[in-house]
Design a protein around this motif. Structure first.
Motif, PDB file in Angstrom:
ATOM      1  N   VAL A   1       0.834  -1.208   0.000  1.00  0.00           N
ATOM      2  CA  VAL A   1       0.000   0.000   0.000  1.00  0.00           C
ATOM      3  C   VAL A   1       0.866   1.256   0.000  1.00  0.00           C
ATOM      4  CG1 VAL A   1      -1.670   1.328   1.336  1.00  0.00           C
ATOM      5  CG2 VAL A   1      -1.964  -1.149   1.083  1.00  0.00           C
ATOM      6  N   ARG A   2       1.935   1.236   0.788  1.00  0.00           N
ATOM      7  CA  ARG A   2       2.825   2.399   0.843  1.00  0.00           C
ATOM      8  C   ARG A   2       3.478   2.645  -0.509  1.00  0.00           C
ATOM      9  NH1 ARG A   2       8.064   3.204   4.905  1.00  0.00           N
ATOM     10  NH2 ARG A   2       8.899   5.038   3.836  1.00  0.00           N
ATOM     11  N   GLY A   3       3.976   1.588  -1.123  1.00  0.00           N
ATOM     12  CA  GLY A   3       4.608   1.741  -2.432  1.00  0.00           C
ATOM     13  C   GLY A   3       3.630   2.181  -3.501  1.00  0.00           C
ATOM     14  N   LEU A   4       2.417   1.633  -3.446  1.00  0.00           N
ATOM     15  CA  LEU A   4       1.402   1.999  -4.443  1.00  0.00           C
ATOM     16  C   LEU A   4       1.020   3.467  -4.307  1.00  0.00           C
ATOM     17  CD1 LEU A   4      -0.384   0.725  -6.672  1.00  0.00           C
ATOM     18  CD2 LEU A   4      -2.145   0.416  -4.924  1.00  0.00           C
ATOM     19  N   ARG A   5       0.851   3.932  -3.091  1.00  0.00           N
ATOM     20  CA  ARG A   5       0.499   5.339  -2.872  1.00  0.00           C
ATOM     21  C   ARG A   5       1.623   6.257  -3.362  1.00  0.00           C
ATOM     22  NH1 ARG A   5      -1.407   6.416   3.122  1.00  0.00           N
ATOM     23  NH2 ARG A   5      -1.568   8.512   2.209  1.00  0.00           N
ATOM     24  N   ALA A   6       2.880   5.892  -3.081  1.00  0.00           N
ATOM     25  CA  ALA A   6       4.002   6.720  -3.524  1.00  0.00           C
ATOM     26  C   ALA A   6       4.097   6.745  -5.048  1.00  0.00           C
ATOM     27  CB  ALA A   6       5.305   6.188  -2.927  1.00  0.00           C
ATOM     28  N   LEU A   7       3.879   5.608  -5.673  1.00  0.00           N
ATOM     29  CA  LEU A   7       3.941   5.530  -7.133  1.00  0.00           C
ATOM     30  C   LEU A   7       2.849   6.362  -7.773  1.00  0.00           C
ATOM     31  CD1 LEU A   7       4.866   4.313  -9.856  1.00  0.00           C
ATOM     32  CD2 LEU A   7       3.447   2.310  -9.319  1.00  0.00           C
ATOM     33  N   TRP A   8       1.624   6.207  -7.309  1.00  0.00           N
ATOM     34  CA  TRP A   8       0.504   6.939  -7.899  1.00  0.00           C
ATOM     35  C   TRP A   8       0.562   8.433  -7.578  1.00  0.00           C
ATOM     36  CZ3 TRP A   8      -4.283   3.236  -6.985  1.00  0.00           C
ATOM     37  CH2 TRP A   8      -4.170   2.148  -7.869  1.00  0.00           C
ATOM     38  N   ARG A   9       1.174   8.769  -6.451  1.00  0.00           N
ATOM     39  CA  ARG A   9       1.336  10.182  -6.135  1.00  0.00           C
ATOM     40  C   ARG A   9       2.378  10.827  -7.056  1.00  0.00           C
ATOM     41  NH1 ARG A   9       1.474   9.597  -0.836  1.00  0.00           N
ATOM     42  NH2 ARG A   9       3.749   9.415  -0.777  1.00  0.00           N
TER      43      ARG A   9
ATOM     44  N   ALA B   1       3.309   9.634 -10.189  1.00  0.00           N
ATOM     45  CA  ALA B   1       2.852   9.597 -11.583  1.00  0.00           C
ATOM     46  C   ALA B   1       1.380  10.000 -11.640  1.00  0.00           C
ATOM     47  CB  ALA B   1       3.067   8.193 -12.155  1.00  0.00           C
ATOM     48  N   ALA B   2       0.519   9.008 -11.559  1.00  0.00           N
ATOM     49  CA  ALA B   2      -0.932   9.243 -11.537  1.00  0.00           C
ATOM     50  C   ALA B   2      -1.584   7.925 -11.184  1.00  0.00           C
ATOM     51  CB  ALA B   2      -1.433   9.744 -12.902  1.00  0.00           C
ATOM     52  N   PRO B   3      -2.782   7.960 -10.609  1.00  0.00           N
ATOM     53  CA  PRO B   3      -3.464   6.701 -10.298  1.00  0.00           C
ATOM     54  C   PRO B   3      -3.590   5.821 -11.536  1.00  0.00           C
ATOM     55  CG  PRO B   3      -4.576   8.527  -9.234  1.00  0.00           C
ATOM     56  CD  PRO B   3      -3.534   9.129 -10.131  1.00  0.00           C
ATOM     57  N   GLY B   4      -3.210   4.570 -11.398  1.00  0.00           N
ATOM     58  CA  GLY B   4      -3.275   3.629 -12.515  1.00  0.00           C
ATOM     59  C   GLY B   4      -2.007   3.558 -13.334  1.00  0.00           C
ATOM     60  N   LYS B   5      -1.028   4.401 -13.044  1.00  0.00           N
ATOM     61  CA  LYS B   5       0.237   4.381 -13.781  1.00  0.00           C
ATOM     62  C   LYS B   5       1.242   3.482 -13.070  1.00  0.00           C
ATOM     63  CE  LYS B   5      -0.900   7.382 -16.967  1.00  0.00           C
ATOM     64  NZ  LYS B   5      -0.984   7.021 -18.396  1.00  0.00           N
ATOM     65  N   GLY B   6       1.957   2.662 -13.842  1.00  0.00           N
ATOM     66  CA  GLY B   6       2.930   1.748 -13.261  1.00  0.00           C
ATOM     67  C   GLY B   6       2.288   0.474 -12.758  1.00  0.00           C
ATOM     68  N   VAL B   7       1.278   0.616 -11.933  1.00  0.00           N
ATOM     69  CA  VAL B   7       0.456  -0.499 -11.461  1.00  0.00           C
ATOM     70  C   VAL B   7      -0.997  -0.092 -11.663  1.00  0.00           C
ATOM     71  CG1 VAL B   7      -0.246  -1.898  -9.485  1.00  0.00           C
ATOM     72  CG2 VAL B   7       2.156  -1.267  -9.752  1.00  0.00           C
TER      73      VAL B   7
ATOM     74  N   LEU C   1      10.380   2.011  -0.687  1.00  0.00           N
ATOM     75  CA  LEU C   1      11.646   2.403  -0.087  1.00  0.00           C
ATOM     76  C   LEU C   1      11.732   3.923   0.047  1.00  0.00           C
ATOM     77  CD1 LEU C   1      14.054   0.092  -2.144  1.00  0.00           C
ATOM     78  CD2 LEU C   1      13.301  -0.239   0.223  1.00  0.00           C
ATOM     79  N   PRO C   2      12.594   4.417   0.929  1.00  0.00           N
ATOM     80  CA  PRO C   2      12.835   5.865   0.981  1.00  0.00           C
ATOM     81  C   PRO C   2      13.321   6.358  -0.380  1.00  0.00           C
ATOM     82  CG  PRO C   2      13.783   4.773   2.887  1.00  0.00           C
ATOM     83  CD  PRO C   2      13.322   3.684   1.970  1.00  0.00           C
ATOM     84  N   GLU C   3      12.958   7.585  -0.706  1.00  0.00           N
ATOM     85  CA  GLU C   3      13.253   8.111  -2.037  1.00  0.00           C
ATOM     86  C   GLU C   3      14.743   8.037  -2.390  1.00  0.00           C
ATOM     87  OE1 GLU C   3      12.359  12.150  -4.677  1.00  0.00           O
ATOM     88  OE2 GLU C   3      11.614  11.961  -2.610  1.00  0.00           O
ATOM     89  N   ALA C   4      15.614   8.282  -1.422  1.00  0.00           N
ATOM     90  CA  ALA C   4      17.052   8.265  -1.697  1.00  0.00           C
ATOM     91  C   ALA C   4      17.578   6.873  -2.001  1.00  0.00           C
ATOM     92  CB  ALA C   4      17.806   8.855  -0.506  1.00  0.00           C
TER      93      ALA C   4
END
Length: 311
Positions: A52-60, A62-68, A130-133
């Motif tokens: 959930v954490r990774g999905l939220r970071a990814l969609w934040r 890019a955009a919801p539905g992008k990547g996953v 993971l942390p952004e760095a």
């Protein structure tokens, strides 16, 4: 085989004979048998939170539905819930008493949870958790030539076919299967082998190096796996003796027929599991045809396009 219907009818309300007394246990009592294993609960909690954490970071980012995509996240959720049902629900405790329940648990791990989790792209969300760095260094490390070579070797279609087949057949050797019943550590290794090789198998077919062009290879390997698991299921179903004496002793305590229980387990591996393999094979075949048509359309369009001439 003729007494199988009696076993099926007995499952909702079974009798437990112990110390000369018979105790009746109905379906309502069995539904209270949740195990709440701290290790399993912890692993499920950590994996769910990270996803959930990774999905939220990814969609934040890019955009919801992008990547996953949304449906892929839904597949992961279903796979995660299936793991919980297989390892924490009353099915887990019942699997210590009935071979058919144990077989159902294994098939849920291998044929339901594993492909659903693979479809959820957990490798993508794990990186974004993971942390952004740390994301870029970790991604570069996994993209290194040695790591990629090892991963490509481990997830080769023929390799995963053999690994998964060996896991299925070897763990059904009576000495090993009964060792898993008597020792929790061995049981955990058994589950890990079943689930791990199944996850690699479905990864190779759905996310492997051949991409969408490998769907045709996937059809072949799905049906090959369905064939050898059906043979194992048939051997269990038509066996004239009980393979696992430990289950025979436990079944007697519960007033159940051990041979009929084993036959039911064989049928579960043979018929419902075979139907799932057939459905997945047909889905891969349809995807293969669709990809072939798409490639043909692209090739036709390129050949039909007018070429510029140099004066």
């Amino acid at each position: 085989m003729r007494r199988l219907p009696c076993l099926l009818l007995a499952l909702p309300s079974v009798a437990w004979a112990h110390g000369g007394e018979t105790h009746h246990l109905n379906a309502h009592d069995v539904l209270r048998w949740w195990t709440w294993d701290p290790l399993v609960m912890g692993m499920l909690a950590v994996s769910g939170v990270l996803y959930v954490r990774g999905l939220r970071a990814l969609w934040r980012h890019a955009a919801p539905g992008k990547g996953v995509r949304g449906w892929e996240a839904g597949m992961f959720a279903l796979g995660w819930l299936t793991l919980g049902v297989a390892l924490l629900s009353p099915l887990d405790r019942l699997s210590d008493i009935l071979f058919s329940a144990h077989m159902t648990q294994h098939e849920l791990l291998m044929l339901v949870a594993a492909p659903l989790l693979v479809l959820g792209r957990p490798h993508v969300t794990a990186l974004w958790a993971l942390p952004e760095a740390s994301r870029a260094p970790v991604a570069q490390a996994f993209q290194g030539p040695r790591t990629r070579a090892v991963w490509r070797g481990v997830t080769g279609p023929f390799v995963v076919l053999v690994l998964h087949a060996v896991a299925r057949w070897v763990w059904h050797v009576p000495a090993l299967f009964e060792a898993a019943l008597e020792n929790d550590a061995v049981h955990a290794v058994q589950h890990l082998c079943f689930f791990g090789t199944a996850a690699l198998f479905w990864w190779a077919l759905l996310r492997g190096r051949y991409g969408k062009a490998g769907y045709g290879v996937g059809v072949l390997f799905v049906f090959a796996t369905a064939a050898h698991t059906s043979i194992l299921g048939a051997l269990l179903t038509f066996a004239r003796s009980v393979w696992y004496p430990l289950y025979a002793r436990r079944a007697v305590e519960w007033g159940l027929g051990a041979l009929e229980d084993q036959q039911l387990a064989g049928l579960i591996m043979w018929v419902p599991s075979g139907a799932l393999f057939l459905a997945m094979g047909l889905a891969l075949f349809a995807a293969w045809l669709g990809e072939s048509e798409r490639r043909a359309d692209i090739a036709t369009g390129e050949s039909a396009a007018p070429r510029e001439t140099v004066p």
